[in-house]
Structures are given as structure tokens and as C-alpha cells.
Motif scaffolding. Structure first.
Motif, PDB file in Angstrom:
ATOM      1  N   LYS A  56       0.838  -1.207   0.000  1.00  0.00           N
ATOM      2  CA  LYS A  56       0.000   0.000   0.000  1.00  0.00           C
ATOM      3  C   LYS A  56       0.873   1.257   0.000  1.00  0.00           C
ATOM      4  O   LYS A  56       0.651   2.174  -0.800  1.00  0.00           O
ATOM      5  CB  LYS A  56      -0.924  -0.025   1.220  1.00  0.00           C
ATOM      6  CG  LYS A  56      -1.884   1.119   1.301  1.00  0.00           C
ATOM      7  CD  LYS A  56      -2.789   0.956   2.517  1.00  0.00           C
ATOM      8  CE  LYS A  56      -3.668   2.172   2.721  1.00  0.00           C
ATOM      9  NZ  LYS A  56      -4.449   2.038   3.958  1.00  0.00           N
ATOM     10  N   ASP A  59       2.676   1.675  -3.182  1.00  0.00           N
ATOM     11  CA  ASP A  59       1.728   1.853  -4.282  1.00  0.00           C
ATOM     12  C   ASP A  59       1.903   0.769  -5.352  1.00  0.00           C
ATOM     13  O   ASP A  59       2.028   1.050  -6.543  1.00  0.00           O
ATOM     14  CB  ASP A  59       1.852   3.252  -4.897  1.00  0.00           C
ATOM     15  CG  ASP A  59       0.688   3.593  -5.813  1.00  0.00           C
ATOM     16  OD1 ASP A  59      -0.426   3.074  -5.582  1.00  0.00           O
ATOM     17  OD2 ASP A  59       0.897   4.356  -6.778  1.00  0.00           O
ATOM     18  N   LYS A 143       1.161  -2.438 -10.381  1.00  0.00           N
ATOM     19  CA  LYS A 143      -0.193  -2.339  -9.825  1.00  0.00           C
ATOM     20  C   LYS A 143      -1.130  -3.358 -10.479  1.00  0.00           C
ATOM     21  O   LYS A 143      -2.324  -3.364 -10.212  1.00  0.00           O
ATOM     22  CB  LYS A 143      -0.764  -0.927 -10.025  1.00  0.00           C
ATOM     23  CG  LYS A 143      -0.064   0.155  -9.245  1.00  0.00           C
ATOM     24  CD  LYS A 143      -0.377   0.114  -7.784  1.00  0.00           C
ATOM     25  CE  LYS A 143      -1.740   0.697  -7.531  1.00  0.00           C
ATOM     26  NZ  LYS A 143      -2.034   0.905  -6.138  1.00  0.00           N
TER      27      LYS A 143
END
Length: 172
Positions: A56, A59, A143
Motif C-alpha cells: 500500500k 503503491d 499495480k
């Protein structure tokens, strides 16, 4: 590359210090850099909840941190062998070049991986054409699947559709 190496790589990519990252995941200012150094060097391995928090803050997807052991050629080969067994990845040759391909007889796995590889191929092509920067490409990869616009990989076909597709593939 082990999880500690991935944490180090992405932390450095993000321009963060060990102390900053450690504090962002909840370690005290006094111990943050030491704890992060332990994780990055492999002295300690983060548990799932810490891995999720690190992801988190960095990212990225937690899967971008927790990668298989491929830090040696032999480890990479065994990872590829496992992909062959589980997903039908096959090795072959096209025009004198070694290539990896998907086995159509794997049915639903083939279709799902074809969609996922297609998304990857499209992002790589956009990078090659100069439509996106290396940073944007890396952000997409780290991601994944969150930033995948296609989103096809997450849709599971009905059993009837899956059976029909398998039958059609068998005819080819």
C-alpha cells in the motif's frame, strides 16, 4: 528475486529511505530503518499483513512484492516448469528463435492467460510506440491487475460457455 529484494528495488524506485518506509508502515522512528533493513536483506520475512501494508505504501500490488524465487537460472527454470504443469505454458521455436506459448488445449486457463498476456503485450507496445513512459509502464506492471483497463482476466465464464469454448478449441 526474493521479497526483500523486491521491497528494496521498489522502495529505491520510489525514492524512499528505509526509515521513511518503516515509519509509514507503523514502526517507531527509532527502529524503522533497522526493521526495514532486516526485511530487505532477508534476515526477516514480512507476514502477509505487513506485506499488504508495504504494498500500500509503495503503491504496488502485494503480488508485485511476493514473487517466486527466480534469483538463479535454475530457480527460474523450475518456475517455468511449474507454469508448464499448471497453466500449459509450452516452449517452442519460431523462425529459429526460442519462444514460449500457451497451450490451447488448456481451455479456460488458455483463454484467461491469453487475455492477460494480451493486456501485457498492449502495454509493452504502447511503451515501444512512445505513448506511455517507462514509469507509466512500470506503474501498470506493479499495480497489475488494478490498472489493467481490459479487466477481462477477472471475469470467469459460465461452465456452459467454458465447455463450448473447449469443444471449439478441440475442433481446431
Amino acid at each position: 528475486m526474493a521479497i526483500g529484494e523486491r521491497i528494496h528495488y521498489i522502495r529505491t524506485l520510489r525514492g524512499m529511505t528505509q526509515k521513511y518506509l518503516g515509519q509509514m508502515v507503523g514502526f517507531s522512528e527509532k527502529t524503522a530503518d533497522v526493521r526495514m533493513a532486516q526485511y530487505e536483506t532477508g534476515v526477516r520475512t514480512p507476514k502477509a499483513d505487513l506485506t499488504a501494508e508495504l504494498a500500500k505504501v509503495l503503491d504496488v500490488s502485494p503480488k508485485a512484492l511476493d514473487v517466486p524465487e527466480i534469483d538463479s537460472y535454475v530457480g527460474l527454470m523450475h518456475t517455468l516448469f511449474a507454469l508448464e504443469d499448471i497453466y500449459g505454458l509450452r516452449i517452442g521455436e519460431i523462425n529459429g528463435e526460442v519462444c514460449l506459448r500457451l497451450d490451447k488445449s488448456k481451455g479456460a486457463s488458455y483463454i484467461q492467460l491469453l487475455d492477460m498476456f494480451g493486456s501485457w503485450r498492449e502495454q509493452a507496445a504502447r511503451l515501444e510506440r512512445g505513448e506511455i513512459s517507462k514509469e507509466e509502464y512500470d506503474r501498470w506492471r506493479y499495480k497489475y491487475p488494478e490498472l489493467d483497463k481490459a479487466g477481462q482476466w477477472a471475469k470467469v465464464p459460465s461452465q456452459a460457455l467454458s465447455d463450448a469454448l473447449i469443444e471449439e478449441l478441440k475442433k481446431e
